[in-house]
Scaffold this active site. Structure first.
Site, PDB file in Angstrom:
ATOM      1  N   GLU A 143       0.970  -1.339   0.052  1.00  0.00           N
ATOM      2  CA  GLU A 143      -0.094  -0.107  -0.018  1.00  0.00           C
ATOM      3  C   GLU A 143       0.940   1.203   0.148  1.00  0.00           C
ATOM      4  O   GLU A 143       0.556   2.191  -0.679  1.00  0.00           O
ATOM      5  CB  GLU A 143      -1.098  -0.098   1.140  1.00  0.00           C
ATOM      6  CG  GLU A 143      -2.243  -0.946   0.957  1.00  0.00           C
ATOM      7  CD  GLU A 143      -1.993  -2.184   1.300  1.00  0.00           C
ATOM      8  OE1 GLU A 143      -0.941  -2.500   1.720  1.00  0.00           O
ATOM      9  OE2 GLU A 143      -3.109  -2.890   1.174  1.00  0.00           O
ATOM     10  N   HIS A 212     -11.007  -4.436  10.085  1.00  0.00           N
ATOM     11  CA  HIS A 212     -11.580  -4.406   8.868  1.00  0.00           C
ATOM     12  C   HIS A 212     -12.665  -3.226   9.158  1.00  0.00           C
ATOM     13  O   HIS A 212     -13.642  -3.280   8.146  1.00  0.00           O
ATOM     14  CB  HIS A 212     -11.999  -5.626   8.451  1.00  0.00           C
ATOM     15  CG  HIS A 212     -11.102  -6.301   7.623  1.00  0.00           C
ATOM     16  ND1 HIS A 212     -10.122  -7.385   8.340  1.00  0.00           N
ATOM     17  CD2 HIS A 212     -10.625  -6.349   6.361  1.00  0.00           C
ATOM     18  CE1 HIS A 212      -9.286  -7.801   7.493  1.00  0.00           C
ATOM     19  NE2 HIS A 212      -9.427  -7.146   6.304  1.00  0.00           N
TER      20      HIS A 212
END
Lengths: 407, 499
Positions: A143, A212
């Site tokens: 990322e 998450h």
């Protein structure tokens, strides 16, 4: 990166009854992630629920009625002029993205599984087939680096759209987002622009676990030089996506995992939503309720109850998380003199905290009561369904808060 | 100075009984092949090579290997390293020469190892690589030596390096006089890397650097005035005074920064290379062959962003060259203490790209390697990792007392000053006279003086500049309570508005 569910649970969130848990029809597992195929449940943004095939949850239909008391919301303008077309929120995002990619060949997409896989929430489905593997780039799991790569590409002339598979993963890209994305235009003395869009689903889903279910808007809001917007309906999702891509500023577009299956009719013609403006969802007189993203639906749910009880709440979807649209908010405060903020961020240091400060600074004279802010609990989101439910704000709490505020 | 304990046993890879040596030889031969090196070397080393060159062209592997196994203290590093009994300032390397690649880049190094023996005329049976220098010596005796550079190129390189050195020395002066503040990282001693690489670039090629970026900016073409003003924090600086020493940017010269955190610039460089590839393949600008150079240090090579970008660049064959300025020290952390395998160039083949080690104190060697690496990138063959062995003569920054480094090590590298070396080369090969070089020195002194004067006389940024350039589109500040965009508020343009 563990199991990722596609946004099937959208239907279940609109009703507060936990027993109405939605059971997905199909459950496929793959080695790296699990996902639910979006089933045939669609939820209209005006609150009504359609179930095509699944009869189990039909009970929900009776609970939910039109939460929008009046038809004056801007998103409804779509259906007034011409027929338009119906689609789901993730399709609206894709449509916006596709139209911008057709319009400008410099627009490209980068992210994990955006290409061949079509995006883990199908926002980029089939785009790689249409535009090629370089324009819809499948990146390795890095990322920080691919966000930095997007920034470098933006500096040198491209207009990348970087997808975080889940907003939480962008924590790994914080270095690049803060230092480069936000600051580079300034530290270069205005020489380089970073017209990048960073988007992805965040927020509390259906038992996705703590990592998450993060709300990154509170972490990013201090970064100077970026704009943050949150979409909540297919109409504003497409509009904000297009506006973000066309903007010369770096924009972070927050989507919500549970809202991807919202269905709405949107116009056929080209339109954008202003990045800095808030959206009036329901005009009212008694109290201003400021909200964004998924909490909009909890608020509209509560609004229905409040209307029955005789209150007239004004609901504003702030949409622009940074900067705040102080004009729309200010006008509303001047009218109602009471403010309730409903957000999914944590209590500490969230968007609500900033909004409270901003309203107090600017409109303190117009307030009849202290600003109330309902946020999620300062806890890591638990896995258990019941605990998870109590972490986020529920419609019943909103009703209670309004009653308290309007005493 | 005296002998520094140089022993042939360390210098030559002739000890076949030592399994380590054997391994290293194999490794380096793999490296050789992965570089697609063709060994009929026609170029003679730039500096005096009357003595035999026992080392494999790429690296004094013998010495470093010894260092690694015996001493983990950097203080010992200098004592055994290099043949200082030689008077020349040469390095022990001979330049790497790349032939035009005759085949596609081979994917598997294992395949390379098997096919290498057929491809190269290397006598590797005894594990010695002395054969290489033998080949070189033979060739040399047959053909007349050709020079690596022309006079104009030589003077250009000399001028650029002197500019870098003089500028940095002036920075130090100015800092101690209170004209600039904060963190200032000087590049003294490393000029060969900047000049060797950047002088081969076109204007449209991009350079990404770190906080030690003044000289990269100067080499890329940013005027000394603009850089000095930026350091003084004046509004005429290349970033309007908003960046400072560590954030040099220039759109005109395609200098993409200037980054304070190490490793931060590497993904940006990867992105610039991605744009170049995108322009060629998607936007169909067929002649777009812009190359990006990413400069960073040895400390960065332990950072995740480095490895992630090596992977992506090799995966998509991006036109980028990763240049490691290995000056052995990350502030006070010796490279040998922080890195499990200090040979950074070896990390290239792990990702599928060539990894080269070159003597970074020798501008001509750097230039030769750079030519090939940049050429590779331009031809679309993908990235290269180049490790330049170099040294910074000053501390990490002007605030660094620089007490940890061994004076012997510093002295050793001071003797290999790249500018002195190039000067010697130019004069010995009659490319330039002493007078011409002195004239360049004088000219550069004037340029630097002028830059200081210009910076001194430039205005400081006015308050109105505070809120400019935060956003490219200032509507990003949002809509104010009065319904107008904040950026239209006059207090905003005065810089007094609170945002």
């Amino acid at each position: 990166m563990a199991a990722i569910f596609q946004g099937v649970g959208a239907a279940a969130t609109l009703s507060s009854s936990p027993s109405n848990s939605f059971v997905p029809k199909k459950f496929l597992t793959s080695p790296r992630r699990s996902f639910c195929v979006p089933s045939s449940v669609v939820v209209r943004s005006d609150g009504s629920v359609n179930f095509d095939l699944n009869s189990k949850s039909r009970r929900a239909q009776q609970l939910v009625a039109n939460a929008v008391a009046t038809k004056a919301d801007s998103s409804a303008a779509s259906s007034s002029s011409n027929p338009g077309h119906e689609l789901l929120l993730f399709e609206a995002l894709r449509e916006g993205l596709e139209e911008e990619m057709e319009r400008d060949p410099c627009v490209c997409v980068m992210g994990e599984d955006v290409g061949h896989y079509g995006g883990s929430y199908k926002v980029t489905k089939d785009l790689a087939k249409k535009f090629g593997d370089l324009r819809v780039l499948d990146t390795p799991i890095a990322e920080n680096s691919f966000t930095g790569m997007g920034i470098g590409a933006a500096m040198t002339g491209l207009r990348p759209v970087v997808e975080g598979m889940n907003m939480g993963f962008l924590l790994l890209a914080f270095n690049q987002i803060s230092n480069n994305c936000g600051m580079l235009h300034y530290t270069s003395g205005g020489q380089f622009t970073i017209p990048i869009v960073i988007r992805g689903p965040g927020g509390v889903g259906r038992q996705l676990g703590a990592e998450h279910s993060q709300r990154l808007e509170s972490y990013f809001q201090s970064i100077p030089g970026i704009q943050m917007v949150a979409c909540s309906t297919p109409y504003n999702a497409k509009g904000l996506m297009k506006a973000a891509i066309r903007s010369e500023n770096p924009v972070i577009l927050f989507e919500h995992v549970l809202l991807y299956n919202l269905k709405e009719r949107i116009p056929d013609e080209d339109y954008i939503c202003n990045l800095e403006e808030a959206e009036m969802v329901r005009p009212g007189e008694h109290v201003t309720i400021l909200t964004y993203s998924r909490m909009r639906y909890h608020v509209m749910q509560a609004a229905k109850t409040l209307v029955n009880k005789g209150y007239d709440p004004e609901v504003i979807d702030i949409r622009s998380l940074k900067p705040f649209d102080l004009y729309t908010i200010g006008n509303s405060v001047k009218k109602t003199h009471r403010v309730l903020i409903v957000e999914e961020c944590m209590r500490t240091g969230g968007i609500g905290a900033s909004l409270t400060a901003a309203i107090t600074e600017n409109f303190n004279d117009y307030l009849d009561a202290p600003i109330m802010c309902l946020s999620s609990q300062d806890v890591p989101t638990p896995y258990a369904g019941t605990l998870e439910e109590w972490t986020v704000v529920q419609p019943a709490q909103i009703v209670t808060a309004v009653e308290q505020l309007c005493q | 100075m005296g002998r520094m304990g140089f022993s042939p046993k360390h210098a030559c890879l002739t000890d076949e009984k030592d399994p380590n040596r054997q391994k290293i030889t194999n490794l380096t031969s793999c490296l050789l092949v992965s570089c697609q090196l063709n060994l009929h070397c026609e170029v003679r080393p730039p500096f005096s090579s009357k003595f035999p060159l026992p080392f494999f062209p790429s690296l004094p592997i013998g010495t470093k290997a010894t260092k690694m196994s015996t001493a983990f203290s950097a203080a010992n590093f200098s004592t055994q390293s290099f043949p200082l009994n030689h008077t020349s300032t040469t390095s022990h390397d001979s330049p790497l020469v790349f032939a035009k690649p005759t085949s596609q880049f081979l994917r598997s190094t294992r395949k390379l190892r098997l096919s290498s023996s057929s491809k190269l005329n290397l006598n590797r049976r005894s594990g010695t690589v002395v054969a290489v220098s033998d080949v070189v010596k033979q060739k040399k005796s047959k053909s007349t030596p050709t020079l690596l550079i022309t006079k104009e190129e030589g003077l250009e390189l000399y001028e650029d390096m002197v500019l870098g050195r003089a500028f940095e020395d002036m920075c130090a002066q100015m800092y101690y006089r209170g004209k600039m503040f904060g963190f200032v990282h000087l590049y003294n001693g490393q000029e060969a890397v900047s000049t060797g690489f950047i002088k081969l670039l076109k204007q449209q090629d991009s350079v990404v650097s770190t906080y030690r970026d003044h000289v990269h900016a100067l080499s890329k073409g940013v005027p000394a005035r603009a850089v000095m003003s930026e350091l003084f924090g004046k509004t005429t600086g290349c970033c309007r005074g908003q960046g400072g020493s560590m954030h040099m940017f220039s759109r005109e010269h395609n200098l993409l920064g200037g980054f304070a955190f190490i490793g931060e610039g590497i993904p940006v460089a990867t992105g610039a290379a991605f744009t170049s590839k995108y322009k060629r393949e998607v936007l169909k600008e067929a002649d777009c062959d812009h190359v990006t150079l990413a400069f960073f240090g040895d400390g960065t090579c332990n950072n995740g962003q480095f490895f992630e970008c090596l992977n992506m660049a090799a995966l998509w064959k991006l036109p980028i060259v990763f240049v490691v300025e290995n000056n052995l020290w990350a502030i006070g952390m010796s490279h040998l203490r922080s890195t499990s395998d200090p040979q950074i160039y070896k990390k290239g083949p792990a990702f599928g790209m060539p990894g080269i080690h070159v003597d970074g104190m020798d501008v001509l060697k750097v230039r030769e390697v750079a030519k090939e690496a940049i050429g590779r990138a331009r031809r679309g063959e993908g990235p290269t990792l180049v490790e330049c062995e170099t040294y910074r003569f000053r501390g990490h920054s002007l605030a660094d007392p620089d007490e940890l480094r061994d004076p012997a090590e510093k002295a050793h590298y001071a003797a290999r000053d790249p500018i002195t070396a190039l000067k010697k080369y130019l004069t010995e090969n009659n490319l330039a006279s002493d007078a011409e070089l002195k004239a360049i020195d004088k000219k550069i002194d004037e340029v630097v003086e002028d830059a200081v004067e210009f910076a001194d006389e430039s205005p400081v940024p006015p308050r109105s500049q505070l809120l400019e350039n935060v956003f490219a589109d200032p509507k990003g500040f949002g809509i104010g309570p009065d319904g107008r965009y904040r950026c239209e508020d006059p207090k905003f343009t005065e810089g007094t508005a609170h945002v």
